[in-house]
Design a protein around this motif. Structure first.
Motif, mmCIF file in Angstrom:
data_model
loop_
_atom_site.group_PDB
_atom_site.id
_atom_site.type_symbol
_atom_site.label_atom_id
_atom_site.label_comp_id
_atom_site.label_asym_id
_atom_site.label_seq_id
_atom_site.Cartn_x
_atom_site.Cartn_y
_atom_site.Cartn_z
ATOM 1 N N PRO A 1 12.156 48.399 31.601
ATOM 2 C CA PRO A 1 11.900 49.360 32.677
ATOM 3 C C PRO A 1 12.217 50.796 32.247
ATOM 4 N N ALA A 2 11.421 51.715 32.760
ATOM 5 C CA ALA A 2 11.677 53.132 32.495
ATOM 6 C C ALA A 2 12.995 53.539 33.142
ATOM 7 N N GLU A 3 13.750 54.375 32.467
ATOM 8 C CA GLU A 3 15.034 54.853 32.988
ATOM 9 C C GLU A 3 14.869 56.170 33.734
ATOM 10 N N PHE A 4 13.645 56.507 34.083
ATOM 11 C CA PHE A 4 13.337 57.745 34.788
ATOM 12 C C PHE A 4 12.275 57.419 35.832
ATOM 13 N N THR A 5 12.020 58.338 36.736
ATOM 14 C CA THR A 5 11.039 58.116 37.787
ATOM 15 C C THR A 5 9.635 58.185 37.202
ATOM 16 N N VAL A 6 8.870 57.104 37.350
ATOM 17 C CA VAL A 6 7.519 57.062 36.795
ATOM 18 C C VAL A 6 6.455 57.466 37.811
ATOM 19 N N LEU A 7 6.791 57.421 39.103
ATOM 20 C CA LEU A 7 5.803 57.736 40.133
ATOM 21 C C LEU A 7 6.522 58.251 41.371
ATOM 22 N N ASN A 8 6.096 59.409 41.858
ATOM 23 C CA ASN A 8 6.672 60.030 43.048
ATOM 24 C C ASN A 8 5.628 60.041 44.160
ATOM 25 N N PHE A 9 6.037 59.673 45.355
ATOM 26 C CA PHE A 9 5.147 59.676 46.509
ATOM 27 C C PHE A 9 5.604 60.759 47.486
ATOM 28 N N PRO A 10 4.889 61.879 47.583
ATOM 29 C CA PRO A 10 5.247 62.914 48.550
ATOM 30 C C PRO A 10 4.989 62.409 49.976
ATOM 31 N N VAL A 11 5.940 62.694 50.870
ATOM 32 C CA VAL A 11 5.813 62.277 52.271
ATOM 33 C C VAL A 11 6.225 63.428 53.179
ATOM 34 N N ASP A 12 5.720 63.406 54.409
ATOM 35 C CA ASP A 12 6.066 64.440 55.381
ATOM 36 C C ASP A 12 7.412 64.171 56.041
ATOM 37 N N ASP A 13 7.695 62.908 56.327
ATOM 38 C CA ASP A 13 8.931 62.533 57.028
ATOM 39 C C ASP A 13 9.629 61.451 56.212
ATOM 40 N N ILE A 14 10.570 61.858 55.388
ATOM 41 C CA ILE A 14 11.209 60.918 54.471
ATOM 42 C C ILE A 14 12.050 59.877 55.197
ATOM 43 N N THR A 15 12.687 60.252 56.289
ATOM 44 C CA THR A 15 13.510 59.295 57.030
ATOM 45 C C THR A 15 12.643 58.167 57.589
ATOM 46 N N VAL B 1 11.408 52.877 38.085
ATOM 47 C CA VAL B 1 11.890 53.716 39.181
ATOM 48 C C VAL B 1 10.738 54.519 39.801
ATOM 49 N N LEU B 2 10.662 54.438 41.139
ATOM 50 C CA LEU B 2 9.687 55.180 41.928
ATOM 51 C C LEU B 2 10.463 56.019 42.933
ATOM 52 N N SER B 3 9.812 56.965 43.591
ATOM 53 C CA SER B 3 10.505 57.723 44.622
ATOM 54 C C SER B 3 9.576 58.103 45.760
ATOM 55 N N ILE B 4 10.182 58.369 46.893
ATOM 56 C CA ILE B 4 9.525 59.108 47.964
ATOM 57 C C ILE B 4 10.258 60.439 48.027
ATOM 58 N N ILE B 5 9.510 61.498 48.219
ATOM 59 C CA ILE B 5 10.087 62.835 48.215
ATOM 60 C C ILE B 5 9.446 63.644 49.323
ATOM 61 N N GLU B 6 10.289 64.296 50.124
ATOM 62 C CA GLU B 6 9.770 65.054 51.261
ATOM 63 C C GLU B 6 9.250 66.406 50.797
ATOM 64 N N GLU B 7 8.067 66.713 51.267
ATOM 65 C CA GLU B 7 7.464 68.010 50.913
ATOM 66 C C GLU B 7 7.774 69.036 51.968
#
Length: 121
Positions: A58-72, A115-121
């Motif tokens: 597995p990658a030890e860093f974020t391979v894909l980020n998903f921008p979202v409006d409401d992270i909660t 590792v993936l992420s969701i990130i609020e824009e």
């Protein structure tokens, strides 16, 4: 030289069947399969190649980020789908969202450990 080339990124997994189910059903992405590899078809025409690798690490860093409006709201919906968020320090709230340095972000892993992420824009 590559200015007009539609480049794309990719990462490996240990099981494309499990990855296809995760990315397609759990995350709701458009996933296609060709020659034993997956293609994640993202909004705006972006594509990501997901390929099998026998000795996948597995990658030890974020391979894909998903921008979202409401992270909660997104974090809670993903948690309801069985996603567990990573906690790297003490700046995470009850929903697993890291708040502090930079925009709110929450990290999670795919079944292959990437590792993936969701990130609020």
């Amino acid at each position: 030289m590559f200015k007009d080339t539609k480049a794309y990124s990719g990462f490996s997994v240990d099981d494309t069947g499990v990855a296809k189910e995760f990315y397609g059903s759990t995350l709701g992405l458009d996933v296609t399969e060709d020659h034993g590899m997956l293609q994640l078809n993202l909004a705006g025409g972006a594509q990501v190649l997901v390929y099998p690798k026998d000795n996948h690490v597995p990658a030890e860093f974020t391979v894909l980020n998903f921008p979202v409006d409401d992270i909660t709201a997104t974090a809670r919906e993903l948690a309801g789908r069985g996603i567990t968020f990573e906690r790297y320090d003490d700046k995470h709230d009850a929903d697993g969202v890291h708040r502090g340095d930079g925009p709110p972000i929450a990290w999670f892993k795919d079944p292959a450990g990437n590792v993936l992420s969701i990130i609020e824009e």
